[in-house]
Design a protein around this motif. Structure first.
Motif, PDB file in Angstrom:
ATOM      1  N   SER A  26      -0.490  -2.193   0.470  1.00 14.62           N
ATOM      2  CA  SER A  26      -1.689  -1.848   0.065  1.00 14.62           C
ATOM      3  C   SER A  26      -2.167  -2.418  -1.433  1.00 14.62           C
ATOM      4  N   ILE A  27      -1.048  -2.727  -2.122  1.00 14.67           N
ATOM      5  CA  ILE A  27      -1.415  -3.083  -3.653  1.00 14.67           C
ATOM      6  C   ILE A  27      -1.948  -4.627  -3.485  1.00 14.67           C
ATOM      7  N   LEU A  28      -3.377  -4.823  -3.770  1.00 17.24           N
ATOM      8  CA  LEU A  28      -3.883  -6.032  -3.792  1.00 17.24           C
ATOM      9  C   LEU A  28      -3.586  -6.705  -5.234  1.00 17.24           C
ATOM     10  N   VAL A  29      -3.589  -8.113  -5.193  1.00 14.71           N
ATOM     11  CA  VAL A  29      -3.383  -8.937  -6.210  1.00 14.71           C
ATOM     12  C   VAL A  29      -4.264  -8.280  -7.548  1.00 14.71           C
ATOM     13  N   GLU A  30      -5.878  -8.140  -7.113  1.00 14.69           N
ATOM     14  CA  GLU A  30      -6.914  -7.622  -8.015  1.00 14.69           C
ATOM     15  C   GLU A  30      -6.090  -6.441  -8.858  1.00 14.69           C
ATOM     16  N   LEU A  35      -4.048  -3.558 -13.507  1.00 14.49           N
ATOM     17  CA  LEU A  35      -3.137  -2.683 -14.026  1.00 14.49           C
ATOM     18  C   LEU A  35      -2.400  -3.368 -15.239  1.00 14.49           C
ATOM     19  N   LEU A  36      -2.019  -4.890 -15.052  1.00 13.94           N
ATOM     20  CA  LEU A  36      -1.486  -5.617 -16.177  1.00 13.94           C
ATOM     21  C   LEU A  36      -2.448  -5.646 -17.516  1.00 13.94           C
ATOM     22  N   MET A 126      -1.002   3.333  -3.033  1.00 12.84           N
ATOM     23  CA  MET A 126      -1.915   3.986  -4.044  1.00 12.84           C
ATOM     24  C   MET A 126      -3.230   3.227  -4.227  1.00 12.84           C
ATOM     25  N   ASP A 127      -4.325   3.914  -4.513  1.00 14.69           N
ATOM     26  CA  ASP A 127      -5.781   3.159  -4.907  1.00 14.69           C
ATOM     27  C   ASP A 127      -5.412   2.493  -6.313  1.00 14.69           C
ATOM     28  N   PRO A 128      -6.180   1.667  -6.764  1.00 15.19           N
ATOM     29  CA  PRO A 128      -5.942   1.137  -8.076  1.00 15.19           C
ATOM     30  C   PRO A 128      -5.959   2.007  -9.297  1.00 15.19           C
ATOM     31  N   LYS A 129      -6.756   3.139  -9.412  1.00 13.12           N
ATOM     32  CA  LYS A 129      -6.843   4.110 -10.286  1.00 13.12           C
ATOM     33  C   LYS A 129      -5.504   5.150 -10.428  1.00 13.12           C
ATOM     34  N   GLU A 130      -5.054   5.236  -9.191  1.00 17.66           N
ATOM     35  CA  GLU A 130      -3.856   6.192  -9.057  1.00 17.66           C
ATOM     36  C   GLU A 130      -2.814   5.465  -9.434  1.00 17.66           C
ATOM     37  N   HIS A 134      -0.384   6.366 -12.573  1.00 15.82           N
ATOM     38  CA  HIS A 134       0.909   6.470 -12.320  1.00 15.82           C
ATOM     39  C   HIS A 134       1.792   5.599 -13.109  1.00 15.82           C
ATOM     40  N   VAL A 135       1.361   4.335 -13.541  1.00 17.72           N
ATOM     41  CA  VAL A 135       2.197   3.458 -14.337  1.00 17.72           C
ATOM     42  C   VAL A 135       2.072   3.625 -15.710  1.00 17.72           C
TER      43      VAL A 135
END
Length: 161
Positions: A26-30, A35-36, A126-130, A134-135
């Motif tokens: 579910s975690i996409l490259v984008e 996140l990075l 997780m969606d991108p914002k979540e 979290h990180v």
């Protein structure tokens, strides 16, 4: 109506099962690149191409020429002028890491994603914002990703962070 609710519940359960088995699906490259970028932006990370050899060469040449022309005082002036010349030539080559990440080719982004996912692999869907929230709230996870990112940029892109 009851059939639609049952289908929704079954679909949600199936997605939850897939997330438990393959959390990285579910975690996409984008999402990982975003996140990075967020992590490196928070720490204001920047990178520069290595120019230490060129700097020494230009400074040394300036000092040599200054020494020939002006003796000992010319040596100091020539070295300073050579160093200033080198700095002016390499100005602007220090880039923020988020900018570097955004400019990576898709194949390079995939490599970076693969390295990041080994750290993020035990997270649930997780969606991108979540994911970012979290990180950012987990110092250990954030530090692992920063170290991975710094190593990647240093080794793969041959830049100095």
């Amino acid at each position: 109506m009851a059939v639609a609710v049952a289908v929704t519940v079954v679909t949600a359960a199936a997605v939850a099962m897939l997330c438990a088995v393959w959390p990285w699906k579910s975690i996409l490259v984008e999402d990982v690149m975003t996140l990075l970028c967020s992590i490196s932006e928070e720490t204001k990370m920047k990178a520069a191409l290595k120019h230490s050899g060129t700097s020494a060469l230009v400074t040394g040449a300036g000092a040599f020429i200054g020494g020939l022309v002006g003796g000992p005082p010319g040596l100091a002036v020539g070295g300073t002028v050579g160093n200033i010349l080198h700095i002016s030539r390499t100005r602007g080559q220090l880039k923020p890491i988020p900018e570097i990440i955004k400019e990576l080719k898709p194949a390079e982004q995939q490599k970076l994603y693969n390295e990041a996912i080994t750290i993020l692999g035990d997270l649930k869907c997780m969606d991108p914002k979540e994911l970012t929230k979290h990180v950012m709230s987990n110092e250990n996870l954030k530090q692992q990703l920063l170290v991975m990112l710094e190593n990647y940029i240093t080794k793969q892109l041959q830049a100095e962070v």
